[in-house]
Design a protein around this motif. Sequence first.
Motif, PDB file in Angstrom:
ATOM      1  N   THR A   4       0.860  -1.174   0.000  1.00 26.36           N
ATOM      2  CA  THR A   4       0.000   0.000   0.000  1.00 26.36           C
ATOM      3  C   THR A   4       0.899   1.227   0.000  1.00 26.36           C
ATOM      4  O   THR A   4       1.822   1.326   0.806  1.00 26.36           O
ATOM      5  CB  THR A   4      -0.917   0.012   1.235  1.00 26.36           C
ATOM      6  N   VAL A   5       0.647   2.136  -0.935  1.00 23.66           N
ATOM      7  CA  VAL A   5       1.433   3.368  -1.037  1.00 23.66           C
ATOM      8  C   VAL A   5       0.485   4.561  -1.105  1.00 23.66           C
ATOM      9  O   VAL A   5      -0.693   4.418  -1.419  1.00 23.66           O
ATOM     10  CB  VAL A   5       2.361   3.369  -2.280  1.00 23.66           C
ATOM     11  N   MET A   6       1.022   5.735  -0.804  1.00 27.25           N
ATOM     12  CA  MET A   6       0.254   6.957  -0.919  1.00 27.25           C
ATOM     13  C   MET A   6       0.456   7.524  -2.318  1.00 27.25           C
ATOM     14  O   MET A   6       1.568   7.596  -2.815  1.00 27.25           O
ATOM     15  CB  MET A   6       0.692   7.976   0.133  1.00 27.25           C
ATOM     16  N   LEU A   7      -0.648   7.895  -2.948  1.00 26.26           N
ATOM     17  CA  LEU A   7      -0.629   8.469  -4.291  1.00 26.26           C
ATOM     18  C   LEU A   7      -1.179   9.881  -4.193  1.00 26.26           C
ATOM     19  O   LEU A   7      -2.218  10.109  -3.581  1.00 26.26           O
ATOM     20  CB  LEU A   7      -1.494   7.618  -5.221  1.00 26.26           C
ATOM     21  N   SER A   8      -0.468  10.838  -4.783  1.00 30.44           N
ATOM     22  CA  SER A   8      -0.911  12.226  -4.800  1.00 30.44           C
ATOM     23  C   SER A   8      -1.362  12.562  -6.213  1.00 30.44           C
ATOM     24  O   SER A   8      -0.578  12.464  -7.158  1.00 30.44           O
ATOM     25  CB  SER A   8       0.219  13.145  -4.364  1.00 30.44           C
ATOM     26  N   CYS A   9      -2.611  12.966  -6.375  1.00 31.25           N
ATOM     27  CA  CYS A   9      -3.164  13.260  -7.689  1.00 31.25           C
ATOM     28  C   CYS A   9      -2.592  14.568  -8.225  1.00 31.25           C
ATOM     29  O   CYS A   9      -2.682  15.603  -7.562  1.00 31.25           O
ATOM     30  CB  CYS A   9      -4.684  13.351  -7.625  1.00 31.25           C
ATOM     31  N   PRO A  10      -2.005  14.543  -9.430  1.00 27.70           N
ATOM     32  CA  PRO A  10      -1.459  15.771 -10.006  1.00 27.70           C
ATOM     33  C   PRO A  10      -2.532  16.709 -10.564  1.00 27.70           C
ATOM     34  O   PRO A  10      -2.225  17.819 -10.987  1.00 27.70           O
ATOM     35  CB  PRO A  10      -0.554  15.256 -11.135  1.00 27.70           C
ATOM     36  N   TYR A  11      -3.787  16.292 -10.566  1.00 23.26           N
ATOM     37  CA  TYR A  11      -4.894  17.139 -11.037  1.00 23.26           C
ATOM     38  C   TYR A  11      -5.540  17.897  -9.866  1.00 23.26           C
ATOM     39  O   TYR A  11      -5.564  19.112  -9.852  1.00 23.26           O
ATOM     40  CB  TYR A  11      -5.968  16.307 -11.739  1.00 23.26           C
ATOM     41  N   CYS A  12      -6.057  17.142  -8.899  1.00 22.97           N
ATOM     42  CA  CYS A  12      -6.814  17.772  -7.811  1.00 22.97           C
ATOM     43  C   CYS A  12      -5.989  17.971  -6.534  1.00 22.97           C
ATOM     44  O   CYS A  12      -6.419  18.673  -5.627  1.00 22.97           O
ATOM     45  CB  CYS A  12      -8.075  16.972  -7.503  1.00 22.97           C
ATOM     46  N   GLY A  13      -4.818  17.330  -6.459  1.00 18.94           N
ATOM     47  CA  GLY A  13      -3.950  17.505  -5.300  1.00 18.94           C
ATOM     48  C   GLY A  13      -4.278  16.619  -4.114  1.00 18.94           C
ATOM     49  O   GLY A  13      -3.562  16.645  -3.112  1.00 18.94           O
ATOM     50  N   GLU A  14      -5.334  15.840  -4.200  1.00 12.87           N
ATOM     51  CA  GLU A  14      -5.698  14.948  -3.093  1.00 12.87           C
ATOM     52  C   GLU A  14      -4.713  13.781  -3.002  1.00 12.87           C
ATOM     53  O   GLU A  14      -4.170  13.325  -4.003  1.00 12.87           O
ATOM     54  CB  GLU A  14      -7.103  14.400  -3.286  1.00 12.87           C
ATOM     55  N   THR A  15      -4.499  13.312  -1.792  1.00 15.34           N
ATOM     56  CA  THR A  15      -3.638  12.170  -1.536  1.00 15.34           C
ATOM     57  C   THR A  15      -4.494  11.044  -0.979  1.00 15.34           C
ATOM     58  O   THR A  15      -5.334  11.276  -0.121  1.00 15.34           O
ATOM     59  CB  THR A  15      -2.531  12.540  -0.534  1.00 15.34           C
ATOM     60  N   TYR A  16      -4.284   9.842  -1.509  1.00 11.60           N
ATOM     61  CA  TYR A  16      -5.042   8.688  -1.040  1.00 11.60           C
ATOM     62  C   TYR A  16      -4.188   7.431  -1.153  1.00 11.60           C
ATOM     63  O   TYR A  16      -3.152   7.430  -1.830  1.00 11.60           O
ATOM     64  CB  TYR A  16      -6.348   8.527  -1.823  1.00 11.60           C
ATOM     65  N   GLU A  17      -4.600   6.377  -0.460  1.00 14.33           N
ATOM     66  CA  GLU A  17      -3.884   5.113  -0.507  1.00 14.33           C
ATOM     67  C   GLU A  17      -4.293   4.300  -1.719  1.00 14.33           C
ATOM     68  O   GLU A  17      -5.457   4.298  -2.115  1.00 14.33           O
ATOM     69  CB  GLU A  17      -4.180   4.280   0.748  1.00 14.33           C
ATOM     70  N   THR A  18      -3.321   3.622  -2.301  1.00 17.44           N
ATOM     71  CA  THR A  18      -3.584   2.700  -3.394  1.00 17.44           C
ATOM     72  C   THR A  18      -2.697   1.477  -3.204  1.00 17.44           C
ATOM     73  O   THR A  18      -1.700   1.535  -2.483  1.00 17.44           O
ATOM     74  CB  THR A  18      -3.354   3.365  -4.770  1.00 17.44           C
ATOM     75  N   VAL A  19      -3.057   0.400  -3.830  1.00 18.24           N
ATOM     76  CA  VAL A  19      -2.296  -0.844  -3.716  1.00 18.24           C
ATOM     77  C   VAL A  19      -1.527  -1.065  -5.011  1.00 18.24           C
ATOM     78  O   VAL A  19      -2.074  -0.912  -6.101  1.00 18.24           O
ATOM     79  CB  VAL A  19      -3.249  -2.038  -3.454  1.00 18.24           C
ATOM     80  N   VAL A  20      -0.234  -1.394  -4.878  1.00 18.38           N
ATOM     81  CA  VAL A  20       0.604  -1.690  -6.037  1.00 18.38           C
ATOM     82  C   VAL A  20       1.184  -3.088  -5.894  1.00 18.38           C
ATOM     83  O   VAL A  20       1.400  -3.577  -4.786  1.00 18.38           O
ATOM     84  CB  VAL A  20       1.743  -0.650  -6.208  1.00 18.38           C
ATOM     85  N   ASP A  21       1.429  -3.724  -7.043  1.00 20.28           N
ATOM     86  CA  ASP A  21       2.017  -5.058  -7.076  1.00 20.28           C
ATOM     87  C   ASP A  21       3.377  -4.963  -7.748  1.00 20.28           C
ATOM     88  O   ASP A  21       3.466  -4.827  -8.965  1.00 20.28           O
ATOM     89  CB  ASP A  21       1.098  -6.019  -7.833  1.00 20.28           C
ATOM     90  N   GLY A  22       4.420  -5.017  -6.958  1.00 20.12           N
ATOM     91  CA  GLY A  22       5.772  -4.904  -7.485  1.00 20.12           C
ATOM     92  C   GLY A  22       6.378  -6.221  -7.912  1.00 20.12           C
ATOM     93  O   GLY A  22       7.535  -6.272  -8.328  1.00 20.12           O
TER      94      GLY A  22
END
Length: 60
Positions: A4-22
């Motif tokens: 789980t990583v934090m993603l910051s939206c380059p459009y609206c500026g909101e930050t939220y958690e997302t899941v990535v598979d490395g």
Amino acid sequence: MIETVMLSCPYCGETYETVVDGSAGNQAYIEDCAVCCQPIECRLTVTADGVYLETRRDDD
């Protein structure tokens, strides 16, 4: 390696958690913002220290 990583939206500026598979290594993909639904270009880099997620606007 799913993380789980934090993603910051380059459009609206909101930050939220997302899941990535490395487990597949370095990746580039599009993910829609969970807040404003704009397409975010994501670049996932996998290193020995963990995963790093870089984001930018899809229209750049």
